[in-house]
Design an enzyme around this catalytic site. Structure first.
Site, short mmCIF file in Angstrom:
data_model
loop_
_atom_site.label_atom_id
_atom_site.label_comp_id
_atom_site.label_asym_id
_atom_site.label_seq_id
_atom_site.Cartn_x
_atom_site.Cartn_y
_atom_site.Cartn_z
N GLY A 65 -6.54 -14.50 5.58
CA GLY A 65 -7.55 -14.87 4.58
C GLY A 65 -8.85 -15.20 5.28
O GLY A 65 -9.06 -16.33 5.72
N ASN A 120 4.36 -2.57 4.11
CA ASN A 120 4.09 -3.32 2.89
C ASN A 120 4.63 -2.52 1.71
O ASN A 120 4.31 -1.34 1.55
CB ASN A 120 2.58 -3.56 2.77
CG ASN A 120 2.21 -4.38 1.55
OD1 ASN A 120 2.18 -3.89 0.43
ND2 ASN A 120 1.91 -5.65 1.76
N GLY A 133 -12.22 -11.97 2.50
CA GLY A 133 -13.34 -12.14 3.43
C GLY A 133 -13.57 -13.59 3.80
O GLY A 133 -12.85 -14.49 3.33
N ALA A 178 -10.50 -3.66 -6.31
CA ALA A 178 -9.51 -3.38 -7.35
C ALA A 178 -9.03 -1.95 -7.13
O ALA A 178 -9.12 -1.08 -7.99
CB ALA A 178 -10.11 -3.53 -8.74
N THR A 235 -10.26 -7.97 5.92
CA THR A 235 -11.62 -7.56 5.58
C THR A 235 -12.49 -7.34 6.82
O THR A 235 -13.33 -6.43 6.85
CB THR A 235 -12.26 -8.60 4.64
OG1 THR A 235 -11.42 -8.74 3.49
CG2 THR A 235 -13.65 -8.21 4.20
N LYS A 243 5.06 -11.83 0.55
CA LYS A 243 3.61 -12.08 0.59
C LYS A 243 3.20 -12.84 -0.66
O LYS A 243 3.31 -12.33 -1.77
CB LYS A 243 2.84 -10.77 0.71
CG LYS A 243 1.34 -10.99 0.91
CD LYS A 243 0.63 -9.70 1.29
CE LYS A 243 -0.81 -9.97 1.67
NZ LYS A 243 -1.50 -8.73 2.07
N CYS A 250 1.90 -7.65 -7.31
CA CYS A 250 1.86 -6.53 -8.25
C CYS A 250 2.23 -7.02 -9.65
O CYS A 250 3.06 -7.92 -9.79
CB CYS A 250 2.88 -5.46 -7.85
SG CYS A 250 2.72 -4.86 -6.17
#
Length: 300
Positions: A241, A98, A215, A69, A264, A163, A128
């Site tokens: 992903g 981005n 992850g 977060a 990740t 995205k 967002c």
């Protein structure tokens, strides 16, 4: 063997890129990874002004993944243009920026500022919160997705990647809305909303209560969504992903992704991106694929 990928007229030498927010703008990874080997570097989210991000703690580990977060902490577009673009221009890789914002106007400010900068594609982060609509993410409402895509498209000089958020009932609805709004490319998935509780302190592990789950644990969901979207729209897809190996990346390509982003895995194995590039080349050799494009979406 031809590993090139064409995304809305932009040619990448191979389909492997970084996922936004996991690689900075490449500076901190450049001592581990030869950025020249990557198809593209996708920068951390950039806003019109500096964002401080969320209070800490803002990262928590989970089984086979993590929650974050961060709140899109970033130094803003001015610092980005002065510091990060010149750094990335030193390398032979495409630059994908981005873009994040709390309102359509904030996104457009960044898009306008980037119009004359030497960047190749813009990835619009519609996960967002839309402040005007009470905080629901732009990407969770198909009408909002179409509207913001249309507005960004009017202003953008570069092709735009929308995205998509996976936190929806039917991701093909938002994908079709983005395509209808003029998206050149789609990228998916963004993080899934998750929560972790510290049972010893009897409180939330993240100060924000919830965070984005990413992850290896999310990969099967992401592959399914990429497959669904690939069969619902006619624009190229960047799949992401939970990719942590070439095998993972190839799954996404066979499901319909033209390119892949690694996120990740950069944290726990910083050289993953280059290993995936090499693994895809070996796979193409083994199964006699002359062009990478021959692999895209062949599992029906």
């Amino acid at each position: 063997m031809n590993t090139t990928v064409n995304l809305a007229g932009v040619e990448l030498k191979n389909p492997v890129m970084t996922a936004s927010g996991t690689f900075g703008s490449g500076q901190e990874y450049s001592e581990f990874v030869d950025l020249n080997r990557l198809g593209a570097v996708v920068t951390k989210g950039v806003a019109n002004v500096p964002w401080p991000g969320n209070p800490t703690p803002r990262i928590a580990e989970t089984s086979s993944g993590m929650l974050n977060a961060i709140g899109l902490q970033n130094p803003g577009i001015d610092v980005f243009c002065e510091r990060d673009i010149p750094f990335l221009k030193k390398y032979d890789t495409k630059i994908i920026v981005n873009v994040c914002g709390h309102s359509t106007e904030e996104y457009l400010e960044v898009v306008d500022r980037l119009a004359d900068e030497p960047v190749d594609l813009l990835e619009i982060n519609i996960s967002c919160p839309n402040v005007k609509e009470g905080g629901i993410a732009f990407g969770q409402n198909p009408k909002a997705v179409e509207a913001i895509t249309r507005e960004v498209k009017k202003h953008a000089k570069q092709p735009i990647i929308m995205k998509l958020s996976p936190n929806v009932t039917d991701i093909t609805e938002t994908a079709k809305a983005a395509e209808a709004g003029g998206a050149d490319v789609l990228s998916l998935i963004n993080t899934l909303t998750g929560m972790k509780i510290d049972i010893h302190r009897q409180t939330f592990a993240l100060a924000n209560k919830t965070g984005g789950m990413s992850g290896p644990a999310v990969k099967p969901i992401a592959v399914r969504m990429v497959y669904q979207v690939a069969n619902a729209v006619n624009v190229p897809i960047i799949g992401m992903g939970g990719i942590s190996s070439a095998e993972d990346a190839i799954e996404f390509i066979l499901a319909g992704a033209s390119a892949v982003s690694i996120g990740t895995a950069n944290f726990f194995h910083p050289t993953t991106t280059v290993e995936v590039v090499e693994g895809i080349e070996k796979y193409m050799e083994k199964y006699h694929f002359e062009n990478l494009s021959d692999m895209v979406g062949i599992v029906k």
